[in-house]
Every structure is written in structure tokens, then in C-alpha cells.
Write an enzyme that holds these catalytic residues in place. Structure first.
Site, PDB file in Angstrom:
ATOM      1  N   HIS A   1      -7.126  18.616  53.326  1.00  0.00           N
ATOM      2  CA  HIS A   1      -8.260  17.751  52.985  1.00  0.00           C
ATOM      3  C   HIS A   1      -9.416  17.917  53.962  1.00  0.00           C
ATOM      4  O   HIS A   1     -10.519  17.437  53.692  1.00  0.00           O
ATOM      5  CB  HIS A   1      -7.789  16.293  52.981  1.00  0.00           C
ATOM      6  CG  HIS A   1      -8.302  15.478  51.835  1.00  0.00           C
ATOM      7  ND1 HIS A   1      -8.836  16.026  50.681  1.00  0.00           N
ATOM      8  CD2 HIS A   1      -8.356  14.115  51.654  1.00  0.00           C
ATOM      9  CE1 HIS A   1      -9.190  15.049  49.858  1.00  0.00           C
ATOM     10  NE2 HIS A   1      -8.916  13.894  50.420  1.00  0.00           N
TER      11      HIS A   1
ATOM     12  N   ASN B   1     -12.768   8.339  51.907  1.00  0.00           N
ATOM     13  CA  ASN B   1     -13.248   7.516  50.794  1.00  0.00           C
ATOM     14  C   ASN B   1     -14.506   6.725  51.117  1.00  0.00           C
ATOM     15  O   ASN B   1     -15.032   6.028  50.238  1.00  0.00           O
ATOM     16  CB  ASN B   1     -12.139   6.580  50.298  1.00  0.00           C
ATOM     17  CG  ASN B   1     -11.650   5.618  51.363  1.00  0.00           C
ATOM     18  OD1 ASN B   1     -11.976   5.785  52.537  1.00  0.00           O
ATOM     19  ND2 ASN B   1     -10.874   4.631  50.957  1.00  0.00           N
TER      20      ASN B   1
ATOM     21  N   ASP C   1     -12.678  20.440  50.056  1.00  0.00           N
ATOM     22  CA  ASP C   1     -11.484  21.059  49.492  1.00  0.00           C
ATOM     23  C   ASP C   1     -11.466  20.847  47.981  1.00  0.00           C
ATOM     24  O   ASP C   1     -11.951  19.833  47.485  1.00  0.00           O
ATOM     25  CB  ASP C   1     -10.224  20.452  50.117  1.00  0.00           C
ATOM     26  CG  ASP C   1     -10.155  18.939  49.937  1.00  0.00           C
ATOM     27  OD1 ASP C   1     -11.095  18.241  50.368  1.00  0.00           O
ATOM     28  OD2 ASP C   1      -9.178  18.447  49.343  1.00  0.00           O
TER      29      ASP C   1
ATOM     30  N   ASN D   1     -12.354  11.648  46.410  1.00  0.00           N
ATOM     31  CA  ASN D   1     -12.908  10.380  46.883  1.00  0.00           C
ATOM     32  C   ASN D   1     -14.143  10.551  47.751  1.00  0.00           C
ATOM     33  O   ASN D   1     -15.024   9.682  47.760  1.00  0.00           O
ATOM     34  CB  ASN D   1     -11.836   9.602  47.657  1.00  0.00           C
ATOM     35  CG  ASN D   1     -10.768   9.040  46.743  1.00  0.00           C
ATOM     36  OD1 ASN D   1     -11.033   8.723  45.587  1.00  0.00           O
ATOM     37  ND2 ASN D   1      -9.554   8.925  47.252  1.00  0.00           N
TER      38      ASN D   1
END
Length: 226
Positions: free
Chosen positions: A20, A71, A96, A117
Site C-alpha cells: 500500500h 483514508n 498502488d 481509500n
């Protein structure tokens, strides 16, 4: 032209090598190449570097790694963009991408968020999804239920290297991005590696001679009569 380059990821050493955080890997590498130093800035909720004199840029550019967790990435991006009057179309988000195989990347402007997110919050906080994206393929675990754990795990060494290879290749497009030459940037990013040339065919082997070989006598010698 691009004035703000944002890598998406999560803060903390426990996340720095996870899939991520591919966007952070990209920004870290570019900062090294530009000899820029990312520094914490509370006003923008992230690590920030202002770069003057970047090749292709007509003014200063900003590198940003939000420290808000994924997020809430838009909180960081929007704060910096509003202060420096940077429009969404002058922002590049590097992130990503589950929907691309490892070792592939895509460049595009606008679109949805694909369930990412970080992109979702950027769209909400900027009030627009009309920013550019560099999508770094990390592959998909195969089942939706496994996605959260998959993106927060470290990839195997071979996969990490494949992502790093994409990152290195994409840096060739940065100067075009800063000039606003988006078509040229896209061509650099989407260029396929040259196909290896096929091996040359081996030379044909002459067929073996049949029958007895007959040799002539050396000069000056005569063959005796039978």
C-alpha cells in the site's frame, strides 16, 4: 503542468515496506534524485519538500507524503493545494493499483477511485477527481475478502523489484509532466520494452559426401598402370 506530486501510503515503520506504500516509494526515490529533503509540516499534515529549479518546471514544485493514514489523504493534499492555489489538474497522485499485474503501470487523468481509500478521500476533499494518477500495479490476491491484508503485507522480493523497476522507468517522464507535455509523459510510461531480436539461424551443414573419395597424385608422380 504538474506542480504537486503526491505519494499515497501509511505512516510508520510497520507500513513502509507494504504494498500500500508504493506511492511513498516513488516519492522517496524522486526526492533522492532531485536532492530534496522531505520534512514534516503540520500545516499540511505530511512530509513536504519544495523543489526549486526541477528540470522542466517553470516554478517551484512540491512533493508530498500525507501522514494522515491512507483514508484521510485528501486532508493533507487539499490543505497544501488550497494554500498554494494548485488546481486538481496540476496534481499527480502516485498509488498502488490492485487491478494491474505486478510490473505494470498506467497513467491517466480523472476517473473513479476503484475502491482505493486514498483516492476516495482526495476526491472528497478536493471536490474533484480531475487529477492525474500514476497507478503502480501490485496484483490482486484473487478474493475481495483478502484485499485488506494483502495490501498491508510486504511483497516478496521479486515483486518489490518489479514495482521498483516500474518506478525507475517512470522517472523518465517527470520532466515532461512538469512541462505539461502529458502525451509525451504517457508515451514514456506506457512504452513497452523492446522485443529481443531472434537468434540468427545456424549456418547450414553441408550434406556428407557419398562414395569413395578420389585424390589426384601430387604433381610429378604418375599412377602406375593397373
Amino acid at each position: 503542468m504538474i506542480r504537486l506530486l503526491v505519494g499515497l501510503g501509511n505512516p510508520g515503520t510497520e507500513y513502509e515496506d507494504t504494498r500500500h506504500n508504493a506511492g511513498f516509494w516513488w516519492i522517496d526515490g524522486l526526492a533522492r534524485g532531485l536532492k530534496a529533503s522531505l520534512q514534516p509540516d503540520k500545516a499540511y499534515h505530511g512530509l513536504v519538500a519544495r523543489v526549486n529549479g526541477a528540470p522542466g518546471a517553470s516554478g517551484p514544485i512540491w512533493l508530498l507524503e500525507p501522514m494522515t493514514y491512507m483514508n484521510l489523504s485528501g486532508k493533507s493534499v487539499a490543505a497544501l493545494a488550497r494554500f498554494f492555489k494548485i488546481a486538481p489538474e496540476e496534481i499527480l497522485a502516485i498509488h498502488d493499483e490492485l487491478d494491474l499485474p505486478v510490473g505494470e503501470m498506467k497513467f491517466k487523468k480523472g476517473g473513479g477511485n476503484g475502491g482505493h481509500n486514498g483516492l476516495k478521500d482526495m476526491q472528497a476533499q478536493l471536490g474533484s477527481g480531475d487529477f492525474w494518477r500514476l497507478r503502480l500495479g501490485i496484483g490482486h490476491p484473487g478474493h475481495k475478502a483478502e484485499v485488506a491484508n494483502y495490501v498491508l503485507r510486504k511483497p516478496p522480493l521479486a515483486e518489490r523489484q518489479a514495482v521498483e523497476d516500474c518506478i525507475q522507468k517512470s522517472y523518465a517522464a517527470v520532466e515532461h509532466l512538469l512541462r505539461g507535455e502529458m502525451d509525451k509523459a504517457q508515451a514514456k510510461i506506457h512504452a513497452k520494452p523492446p522485443r529481443p531480436k531472434p537468434p540468427k539461424p545456424a549456418p547450414a551443414t553441408p550434406p556428407p559426401q557419398s562414395g569413395l573419395a578420389v585424390s589426384n597424385p601430387p604433381p610429378g608422380e604418375q599412377t602406375p598402370p593397373a
